[in-house]
Design an enzyme around this catalytic site. Sequence first.
Site, mmCIF file in Angstrom:
data_model
loop_
_atom_site.group_PDB
_atom_site.id
_atom_site.type_symbol
_atom_site.label_atom_id
_atom_site.label_comp_id
_atom_site.label_asym_id
_atom_site.label_seq_id
_atom_site.Cartn_x
_atom_site.Cartn_y
_atom_site.Cartn_z
ATOM 1 N N GLU A 84 -6.183 17.674 -11.211
ATOM 2 C CA GLU A 84 -6.573 18.019 -12.581
ATOM 3 C C GLU A 84 -8.062 18.298 -12.733
ATOM 4 O O GLU A 84 -8.737 17.711 -13.573
ATOM 5 C CB GLU A 84 -6.138 16.909 -13.563
ATOM 6 N N HIS B 18 -0.996 17.529 -26.080
ATOM 7 C CA HIS B 18 -1.068 16.114 -25.731
ATOM 8 C C HIS B 18 -2.342 15.425 -26.193
ATOM 9 O O HIS B 18 -2.363 14.212 -26.328
ATOM 10 C CB HIS B 18 -0.912 15.922 -24.221
ATOM 11 N N LYS C 248 5.542 23.424 -14.050
ATOM 12 C CA LYS C 248 4.807 22.224 -13.639
ATOM 13 C C LYS C 248 4.527 22.246 -12.132
ATOM 14 O O LYS C 248 3.421 21.961 -11.686
ATOM 15 C CB LYS C 248 5.599 20.968 -14.026
ATOM 16 N N ASN D 75 -1.744 19.609 -20.563
ATOM 17 C CA ASN D 75 -2.021 18.700 -21.678
ATOM 18 C C ASN D 75 -1.961 19.388 -23.038
ATOM 19 O O ASN D 75 -2.317 18.785 -24.044
ATOM 20 C CB ASN D 75 -3.394 18.048 -21.497
ATOM 21 N N ARG E 244 0.816 -1.232 0.000
ATOM 22 C CA ARG E 244 0.000 0.000 0.000
ATOM 23 C C ARG E 244 0.840 1.269 0.000
ATOM 24 O O ARG E 244 0.389 2.334 0.385
ATOM 25 C CB ARG E 244 -0.964 0.048 1.186
ATOM 26 N N HIS F 248 7.310 10.462 -27.677
ATOM 27 C CA HIS F 248 6.275 11.249 -27.005
ATOM 28 C C HIS F 248 6.392 12.738 -27.366
ATOM 29 O O HIS F 248 5.432 13.357 -27.829
ATOM 30 C CB HIS F 248 6.399 11.021 -25.494
ATOM 31 N N GLU G 49 8.439 19.461 -24.466
ATOM 32 C CA GLU G 49 7.790 19.736 -23.173
ATOM 33 C C GLU G 49 8.233 21.093 -22.620
ATOM 34 O O GLU G 49 7.483 21.749 -21.891
ATOM 35 C CB GLU G 49 8.119 18.641 -22.155
HETATM 36 N N1 LIG Z 1 3.685 11.015 -14.960
HETATM 37 C C1 LIG Z 1 3.610 12.105 -15.681
HETATM 38 O O1 LIG Z 1 3.097 13.133 -15.237
HETATM 39 C C2 LIG Z 1 4.170 12.091 -17.060
HETATM 40 C C3 LIG Z 1 4.422 13.283 -17.734
HETATM 41 C C4 LIG Z 1 5.021 13.233 -18.994
HETATM 42 C C5 LIG Z 1 5.348 12.021 -19.557
HETATM 43 N N2 LIG Z 1 5.082 10.879 -18.882
HETATM 44 C C6 LIG Z 1 5.420 9.573 -19.445
HETATM 45 O O2 LIG Z 1 6.830 9.525 -19.689
HETATM 46 C C7 LIG Z 1 7.093 8.609 -20.732
HETATM 47 C C8 LIG Z 1 8.068 9.218 -21.683
HETATM 48 O O3 LIG Z 1 9.238 9.537 -20.968
HETATM 49 P P1 LIG Z 1 10.679 9.541 -21.631
HETATM 50 O O4 LIG Z 1 10.643 10.320 -22.877
HETATM 51 O O5 LIG Z 1 11.625 9.904 -20.581
HETATM 52 O O6 LIG Z 1 10.829 8.023 -22.115
HETATM 53 P P2 LIG Z 1 11.783 6.812 -21.671
HETATM 54 O O7 LIG Z 1 11.774 6.606 -20.227
HETATM 55 O O8 LIG Z 1 11.345 5.682 -22.532
HETATM 56 O O9 LIG Z 1 13.236 7.276 -22.124
HETATM 57 C C9 LIG Z 1 13.522 7.468 -23.481
HETATM 58 C C10 LIG Z 1 14.774 6.702 -23.919
HETATM 59 O O10 LIG Z 1 15.931 7.322 -23.388
HETATM 60 C C11 LIG Z 1 16.769 6.366 -22.750
HETATM 61 N N3 LIG Z 1 17.449 7.103 -21.683
HETATM 62 C C12 LIG Z 1 16.901 7.586 -20.554
HETATM 63 N N4 LIG Z 1 17.791 8.328 -19.876
HETATM 64 C C13 LIG Z 1 18.951 8.302 -20.575
HETATM 65 C C14 LIG Z 1 20.230 8.899 -20.393
HETATM 66 N N5 LIG Z 1 20.483 9.735 -19.378
HETATM 67 N N6 LIG Z 1 21.171 8.648 -21.308
HETATM 68 C C15 LIG Z 1 20.914 7.853 -22.387
HETATM 69 N N7 LIG Z 1 19.721 7.295 -22.617
HETATM 70 C C16 LIG Z 1 18.739 7.512 -21.726
HETATM 71 C C17 LIG Z 1 15.809 5.294 -22.307
HETATM 72 O O11 LIG Z 1 16.458 4.065 -22.141
HETATM 73 C C18 LIG Z 1 14.812 5.266 -23.454
HETATM 74 O O12 LIG Z 1 15.294 4.477 -24.505
HETATM 75 C C19 LIG Z 1 5.750 8.279 -21.355
HETATM 76 O O13 LIG Z 1 5.369 7.007 -20.937
HETATM 77 C C20 LIG Z 1 4.809 9.322 -20.784
HETATM 78 O O14 LIG Z 1 3.489 8.850 -20.650
HETATM 79 C C21 LIG Z 1 4.508 10.896 -17.651
HETATM 80 ZN ZN LIG Z 2 4.250 14.970 -22.142
#
Ligand SMILES: NC(=O)c1ccc[n+]([C@@H]2O[C@H](COP(=O)([O-])OP(=O)(O)OC[C@H]3O[C@@H](n4cnc5c(N)ncnc54)[C@H](O)[C@@H]3O)[C@@H](O)[C@H]2O)c1
Ligand SMILES: [Zn+2]
Length: 323
Positions: free
Chosen positions: A191, A202, A181, A199, A76, A219, A140
């Site tokens: 939200e 988005h 943010k 968003n 939990r 993304h 972003e």
């Molecule tokens: N929770 C929230 O409020 C929120 C907000 C925005 C996005 N998201 C989510 O985040 C995700 C996208 O995040 P992302 O773009 O970070 O994707 P990700 O975590 O898939 O990372 C992108 C790529 O970069 C690589 N990587 C990460 N850090 C690295 C580093 N320092 N050096 C080299 N490679 C590295 C990863 O292995 C991956 O291949 C989506 O699932 C989205 O829905 C969530």
């Molecule tokens: Zn986003």
Amino acid sequence: VHALHGECLDRSLRAAGLDPVLVRIPSGEDQKTVANVMTALGQLARLGIERHDVLVALGGGVPGDLFGYVAASYMRGIRLVQIPTTVVAQVDSSIGGKVGVDLPEAKNLVGAYKHPDRVIIDYEMLRTLPYEEWVAGTAEVVKSGVIADADLFTWLESNADQWRTRACDVGPALAAALKVKVRIVQEDERETGIRMNLNYGHTLGHALEAVAGYRGLRHGEAVAWGMAMEARMAVEVGVSDGTFVRRQDHLLQALGLLQPLPALSGYATFERLSLDKKVKAGRVRWILPGRMPGTVSVRDDIPAEIVRKLVDATVDGRLLNDS
Ligand SMILES: NC(=O)c1ccc[n+]([C@@H]2O[C@H](COP(=O)([O-])OP(=O)(O)OC[C@H]3O[C@@H](n4cnc5c(N)ncnc54)[C@H](O)[C@@H]3O)[C@@H](O)[C@H]2O)c1
Ligand SMILES: [Zn+2]
């Protein structure tokens, strides 16, 4: 991420007298699954992790969201530290408390609110980030500027080349985007109001990602197209103008965004919009920019014909000619 930064983290934790154990998931959006949550929870159980232990989520938004959800559910809830390593994660996903995973039916459909106890942001970790990920994450940062920080937007306009090539100090702008943010989430955690503004780009962005099958389109790349399209929607309904559209297009392109999309169906993208969580009572909610960066408005009354026309123009590659 583990190969690049895992050992360093492990050393730091041990140097602090802690005794870390490692749980990993493969990288990629297609790994943000309930199945991986189950696998991780099972590992925590077998490793004997207890209520007072701390989960440290190292990586981009995918491991951040997934392990955040694991931390929210295991016993939990156990304490959570986010160490975001992508731009997306450092300015967006690691704060705000939204954690969760995707279902085959739609993205982020399973989740919880779980605020991290700490977020540790080290801009140096971004040095290993591939160029494409850097550029995608920049979307972003632009979004933060459009919705709430005109100075950030104009700073990016003046420094686009240096930003794209990471030839300037990127810290201040990343911090400014993060603060947007933080401010918004503090005002509206659940939200019901202003958090919807995050968003921007988005609503369409998520649909494009989904129709692409979360492959071949990052993304942030999808969000950039979402912003380009939603700005035109704002012009159609009279809240923005061509000057803003061109300004935003120009900035996104200068930052390496708005590259051609993979082949996507306009019909499937349009249909997908109504599956997004941002739909309320069957109406799709759009975040629309104004004539200047810094403020946006929420609309759920956009006629389907306008949406369909703009979605088609986006996937057919005609959008940028239409400004
Ligand atoms: N929770 C929230 O409020 C929120 C907000 C925005 C996005 N998201 C989510 O985040 C995700 C996208 O995040 P992302 O773009 O970070 O994707 P990700 O975590 O898939 O990372 C992108 C790529 O970069 C690589 N990587 C990460 N850090 C690295 C580093 N320092 N050096 C080299 N490679 C590295 C990863 O292995 C991956 O291949 C989506 O699932 C989205 O829905 C969530
Ligand atoms: Zn986003």
